[in-house]
Design a protein around this motif. Structure first.
Motif, PDB file in Angstrom:
ATOM      1  N   THR A 136       0.833  -1.208   0.000  1.00  0.00           N
ATOM      2  CA  THR A 136       0.000   0.000   0.000  1.00  0.00           C
ATOM      3  C   THR A 136       0.864   1.254   0.000  1.00  0.00           C
ATOM      4  O   THR A 136       0.581   2.226  -0.709  1.00  0.00           O
ATOM      5  N   ALA A 137       1.944   1.235   0.764  1.00  0.00           N
ATOM      6  CA  ALA A 137       2.809   2.409   0.875  1.00  0.00           C
ATOM      7  C   ALA A 137       3.536   2.712  -0.433  1.00  0.00           C
ATOM      8  O   ALA A 137       3.619   3.879  -0.846  1.00  0.00           O
ATOM      9  N   ILE A 138       4.054   1.682  -1.098  1.00  0.00           N
ATOM     10  CA  ILE A 138       4.807   1.966  -2.325  1.00  0.00           C
ATOM     11  C   ILE A 138       3.874   2.368  -3.465  1.00  0.00           C
ATOM     12  O   ILE A 138       4.276   3.090  -4.373  1.00  0.00           O
ATOM     13  N   ASP A 139       2.629   1.914  -3.435  1.00  0.00           N
ATOM     14  CA  ASP A 139       1.588   2.362  -4.360  1.00  0.00           C
ATOM     15  C   ASP A 139       2.071   2.339  -5.810  1.00  0.00           C
ATOM     16  O   ASP A 139       1.933   3.326  -6.553  1.00  0.00           O
ATOM     17  N   ALA A 140       2.619   1.212  -6.228  1.00  0.00           N
ATOM     18  CA  ALA A 140       3.145   1.096  -7.590  1.00  0.00           C
ATOM     19  C   ALA A 140       2.039   0.707  -8.566  1.00  0.00           C
ATOM     20  O   ALA A 140       1.048   0.075  -8.196  1.00  0.00           O
ATOM     21  N   ASP A 141       2.226   1.081  -9.831  1.00  0.00           N
ATOM     22  CA  ASP A 141       1.300   0.677 -10.883  1.00  0.00           C
ATOM     23  C   ASP A 141       1.500  -0.792 -11.253  1.00  0.00           C
ATOM     24  O   ASP A 141       0.561  -1.450 -11.712  1.00  0.00           O
ATOM     25  N   ALA A 142       2.715  -1.280 -11.067  1.00  0.00           N
ATOM     26  CA  ALA A 142       3.014  -2.694 -11.307  1.00  0.00           C
ATOM     27  C   ALA A 142       4.157  -3.108 -10.401  1.00  0.00           C
ATOM     28  O   ALA A 142       5.120  -2.351 -10.223  1.00  0.00           O
ATOM     29  N   ILE A 143       4.041  -4.297  -9.822  1.00  0.00           N
ATOM     30  CA  ILE A 143       5.039  -4.799  -8.871  1.00  0.00           C
ATOM     31  C   ILE A 143       5.447  -6.204  -9.279  1.00  0.00           C
ATOM     32  O   ILE A 143       4.605  -7.115  -9.315  1.00  0.00           O
ATOM     33  N   LEU A 144       6.721  -6.382  -9.582  1.00  0.00           N
ATOM     34  CA  LEU A 144       7.229  -7.737  -9.776  1.00  0.00           C
ATOM     35  C   LEU A 144       7.360  -8.385  -8.402  1.00  0.00           C
ATOM     36  O   LEU A 144       8.086  -7.888  -7.538  1.00  0.00           O
ATOM     37  N   ILE A 145       6.651  -9.476  -8.192  1.00  0.00           N
ATOM     38  CA  ILE A 145       6.773 -10.232  -6.949  1.00  0.00           C
ATOM     39  C   ILE A 145       7.750 -11.378  -7.195  1.00  0.00           C
ATOM     40  O   ILE A 145       7.476 -12.291  -7.975  1.00  0.00           O
ATOM     41  N   VAL A 146       8.892 -11.294  -6.553  1.00  0.00           N
ATOM     42  CA  VAL A 146       9.881 -12.369  -6.603  1.00  0.00           C
ATOM     43  C   VAL A 146       9.600 -13.295  -5.420  1.00  0.00           C
ATOM     44  O   VAL A 146       9.332 -12.823  -4.319  1.00  0.00           O
ATOM     45  N   GLU A 147       9.653 -14.582  -5.649  1.00  0.00           N
ATOM     46  CA  GLU A 147       9.232 -15.590  -4.664  1.00  0.00           C
ATOM     47  C   GLU A 147       7.737 -15.457  -4.388  1.00  0.00           C
ATOM     48  O   GLU A 147       7.280 -15.419  -3.237  1.00  0.00           O
ATOM     49  N   ALA A 148       6.962 -15.390  -5.464  1.00  0.00           N
ATOM     50  CA  ALA A 148       5.508 -15.307  -5.371  1.00  0.00           C
ATOM     51  C   ALA A 148       4.929 -16.654  -4.945  1.00  0.00           C
ATOM     52  O   ALA A 148       5.618 -17.686  -4.986  1.00  0.00           O
ATOM     53  N   PRO A 149       3.651 -16.681  -4.549  1.00  0.00           N
ATOM     54  CA  PRO A 149       3.016 -17.952  -4.173  1.00  0.00           C
ATOM     55  C   PRO A 149       3.117 -18.995  -5.275  1.00  0.00           C
ATOM     56  O   PRO A 149       3.263 -18.665  -6.459  1.00  0.00           O
ATOM     57  N   ASN A 150       2.978 -20.244  -4.883  1.00  0.00           N
ATOM     58  CA  ASN A 150       3.251 -21.373  -5.763  1.00  0.00           C
ATOM     59  C   ASN A 150       2.129 -21.636  -6.778  1.00  0.00           C
ATOM     60  O   ASN A 150       0.962 -21.367  -6.527  1.00  0.00           O
ATOM     61  N   LEU A 204       7.725 -16.198 -10.297  1.00  0.00           N
ATOM     62  CA  LEU A 204       7.817 -14.801 -10.692  1.00  0.00           C
ATOM     63  C   LEU A 204       6.458 -14.373 -11.213  1.00  0.00           C
ATOM     64  O   LEU A 204       5.879 -15.043 -12.074  1.00  0.00           O
ATOM     65  N   ALA A 205       5.941 -13.272 -10.695  1.00  0.00           N
ATOM     66  CA  ALA A 205       4.623 -12.806 -11.131  1.00  0.00           C
ATOM     67  C   ALA A 205       4.564 -11.298 -11.016  1.00  0.00           C
ATOM     68  O   ALA A 205       5.321 -10.678 -10.253  1.00  0.00           O
ATOM     69  N   LEU A 206       3.660 -10.703 -11.772  1.00  0.00           N
ATOM     70  CA  LEU A 206       3.476  -9.260 -11.755  1.00  0.00           C
ATOM     71  C   LEU A 206       2.068  -8.933 -11.282  1.00  0.00           C
ATOM     72  O   LEU A 206       1.081  -9.404 -11.846  1.00  0.00           O
ATOM     73  N   LEU A 207       1.985  -8.148 -10.216  1.00  0.00           N
ATOM     74  CA  LEU A 207       0.725  -7.534  -9.796  1.00  0.00           C
ATOM     75  C   LEU A 207       0.640  -6.174 -10.472  1.00  0.00           C
ATOM     76  O   LEU A 207       1.606  -5.396 -10.425  1.00  0.00           O
ATOM     77  N   TYR A 208      -0.504  -5.842 -11.092  1.00  0.00           N
ATOM     78  CA  TYR A 208      -0.571  -4.569 -11.808  1.00  0.00           C
ATOM     79  C   TYR A 208      -1.979  -3.983 -11.761  1.00  0.00           C
ATOM     80  O   TYR A 208      -2.974  -4.687 -11.516  1.00  0.00           O
ATOM     81  N   ASP A 209      -2.028  -2.680 -12.001  1.00  0.00           N
ATOM     82  CA  ASP A 209      -3.283  -1.938 -12.038  1.00  0.00           C
ATOM     83  C   ASP A 209      -3.794  -1.951 -13.476  1.00  0.00           C
ATOM     84  O   ASP A 209      -3.180  -1.332 -14.360  1.00  0.00           O
ATOM     85  N   PRO A 210      -4.906  -2.631 -13.755  1.00  0.00           N
ATOM     86  CA  PRO A 210      -5.399  -2.735 -15.131  1.00  0.00           C
ATOM     87  C   PRO A 210      -5.874  -1.404 -15.700  1.00  0.00           C
ATOM     88  O   PRO A 210      -6.034  -1.269 -16.915  1.00  0.00           O
ATOM     89  N   ALA A 211      -6.089  -0.402 -14.834  1.00  0.00           N
ATOM     90  CA  ALA A 211      -6.468   0.923 -15.330  1.00  0.00           C
ATOM     91  C   ALA A 211      -5.270   1.668 -15.904  1.00  0.00           C
ATOM     92  O   ALA A 211      -5.437   2.644 -16.641  1.00  0.00           O
ATOM     93  N   CYS A 212      -4.065   1.198 -15.577  1.00  0.00           N
ATOM     94  CA  CYS A 212      -2.846   1.878 -16.021  1.00  0.00           C
ATOM     95  C   CYS A 212      -2.082   1.104 -17.087  1.00  0.00           C
ATOM     96  O   CYS A 212      -1.372   1.699 -17.903  1.00  0.00           O
ATOM     97  N   LEU A 213      -2.222  -0.221 -17.083  1.00  0.00           N
ATOM     98  CA  LEU A 213      -1.398  -1.060 -17.952  1.00  0.00           C
ATOM     99  C   LEU A 213      -2.202  -2.215 -18.512  1.00  0.00           C
ATOM    100  O   LEU A 213      -3.116  -2.730 -17.863  1.00  0.00           O
TER     101      LEU A 213
END
Length: 334
Positions: free
Chosen positions: A47-61, A98-107
Motif C-alpha cells: 500500500t505504501a509503495i503504491d506502484a502501478d506494477a510490482i514484480l513479486i519475486v518468490e511469489a506464491p506457488n 515470478l509474477a506481476l501484480l498490476y493496475d489494469p487501469a494503467c497497464l
C-alpha cells in the motif's frame, strides 16, 4: 508511472493448498514472525509503495491445486489494492514463482516469451536450454533456468509499449555442502551457472534493443559486490554483464562503476554465527539507454537508509517484518 520489484520471503507459506490466505498466530517462514504479522506487513508495504506494477519475486506457488495468479489476486482483493490483476510466466518447481501484480487501469500486460526452444539458438526461450562453454574447455555446457525469467509485453494507458523482463537468477550460496571443499566447488559451479544465465538474458535484451524496443529488466539478480570470495574469479559479475547489454541502474553503477562508491543495500540478512546483519545489493531495476530520457527516479525502500521509511514507524516495522528484501521502485514518464 511507478514500477517496483519486491522479493517477499516465504510468501508461498501464507496460502493453503487452495490458495486461501493464512492469517493467524501460526508461524510463517520468517523467524519469530506469525502469518498474521507477515500478511499485515506485506499489505502495508504494498500500500505504501503504491506502484502501478510490482514484480513479486518468490511469489506464491503454482502446482497441482495452487495457482499463483489466483493467490495474488485474492491477496489484492482482501486488502483492496489497486494492483488487482496478476500475470505470471513459466511456472517452476522451486515454489518461488515470478509474477506481476498490476493496475489494469494503467497497464495492459501479457506473457509474451520470445525465442525458439532450440539449445543452438543464440538466445532460446527462457524455458528452454542454453548451450555455452562455461569453462573454456571447448565443450558446451547446457544451462537451464530453475526459475525462468518472465517476459512480458506491456502497454501503458498513454499508448507506450515496452518489454518487461522479471528475473530471479541462480543463487551462489553453497546449499547442501558437507565440507569446506564441497562448499568451494558448489559456490564456483553456482557462480558459473549464474553468469551463463546473465549472458542468456543479455543476448535477449540486446535483440530487443536492436529491434528498437524499450526494455526494463527488474528482479533479484542474486549478485552484488562483496557477497563472496569468488566474485573476481571470472572477471565480470552477472550485473556487469547485464549493464553491458545496454542497460542502466544508478545503484548498480555506484557499485560497479569506474570509481565504485559505497554500495546501496536492498536486502538484510542476520549473521547466525557472528551476530549483526549482512547488507547486500541484490535487487535492481535496469532500463535501456533510450528510457533514460524519460525522467527516471529510483528509490530503495530501506527501513534504515531511506529517511522517510526510517521516520515512519509503521512502515519501518512493516518492512522489517514482511521480508529480508526491501522494495525497489522506479518512477518514470511512460
Amino acid at each position: 508511472m511507478r514500477l517496483a520489484t519486491y522479493n517477499i520471503e516465504w510468501f508461498a507459506n501464507l496460502f493453503d493448498r487452495k490458495d486461501r490466505l493464512i492469517c493467524d498466530d501460526t508461524w510463517s517462514g520468517r523467524h519469530d514472525v506469525t502469518t498474521a504479522q507477515q500478511v499485515e506487513a506485506i499489505a502495508k508495504v504494498l500500500t505504501a509503495i503504491d506502484a502501478d506494477a510490482i514484480l513479486i519475486v518468490e511469489a506464491p506457488n503454482t502446482g497441482k491445486t495452487q495457482n499463483t495468479v489466483r493467490a495474488l489476486q485474492r491477496f489484492a482483493e482482501v486488502f483492496d489494492l489497486r494492483t488487482s490483476h496478476a500475470v505470471m510466466g513459466f511456472p517452476n518447481d522451486t515454489h518461488q514463482e515470478l509474477a506481476l501484480l498490476y493496475d489494469p487501469a494503467c497497464l495492459s500486460v501479457r506473457h509474451d516469451p520470445i525465442g525458439d526452444d532450440g539449445a543452438r539458438s543464440d538466445a532460446p526461450r527462457f524455458d528452454s536450454v542454453f548451450e555455452i562453454d562455461l569453462d573454456i574447455d571447448a565443450t558446451e555446457d547446457q544451462v537451464q533456468f530453475s526459475k525462468p525469467p518472465m517476459e512480458l509485453a506491456v502497454r501503458t494507458r498513454a499508448g507506450a509499449s515496452f518489454r518487461l523482463i522479471g528475473a530471479h537468477l541462480k543463487s551462489k550460496a553453497p546449499h547442501g555442502a558437507g565440507s569446506r571443499d564441497e562448499a568451494v566447488r558448489i559456490s564456483i559451479a553456482n557462480r558459473r551457472k549464474q553468469l551463463a544465465q546473465a549472458v542468456w538474458l543479455a543476448r535477449r535484451i540486446k535483440a530487443h534493443i536492436a529491434d528498437d524496443e524499450d526494455v526494463i529488466l527488474l528482479g533479484d539478480l542474486n549478485d552484488g559486490p562483496g557477497l563472496d570470495e569468488f566474485e573476481n574469479l571470472f572477471g565480470r559479475s552477472s550485473v556487469e554483464i547485464l549493464l553491458g547489454a545496454g542497460l542502466f541502474d544508478p545503484n548498480a553503477t555506484t557499485a560497479y562503476g569506474p570509481e565504485p562508491g559505497v554500495a546501496p543495500s536492498t536486502a538484510r540478512f542476520p549473521r547466525p554465527n557472528t551476530g549483526g546483519h549482512l547488507e547486500a545489493l541484490l535487487d535492481y531495476i535496469m532500463i535501456c539507454d533510450r528510457l533514460r530520457a524519460h525522467r527516471p527516479e529510483w528509490r530503495i525502500w530501506h527501513p534504515f537508509h531511506d529517511p522517510i521509511c526510517k521516520a515512519q514507524t509503521d512502515l519501518h516495522d512493516a518492512l522489517l517484518t514482511a521480508s529480508d528484501h526491501f522494495p525497489v521502485t522506479l518512477d518514470i514518464d511512460l
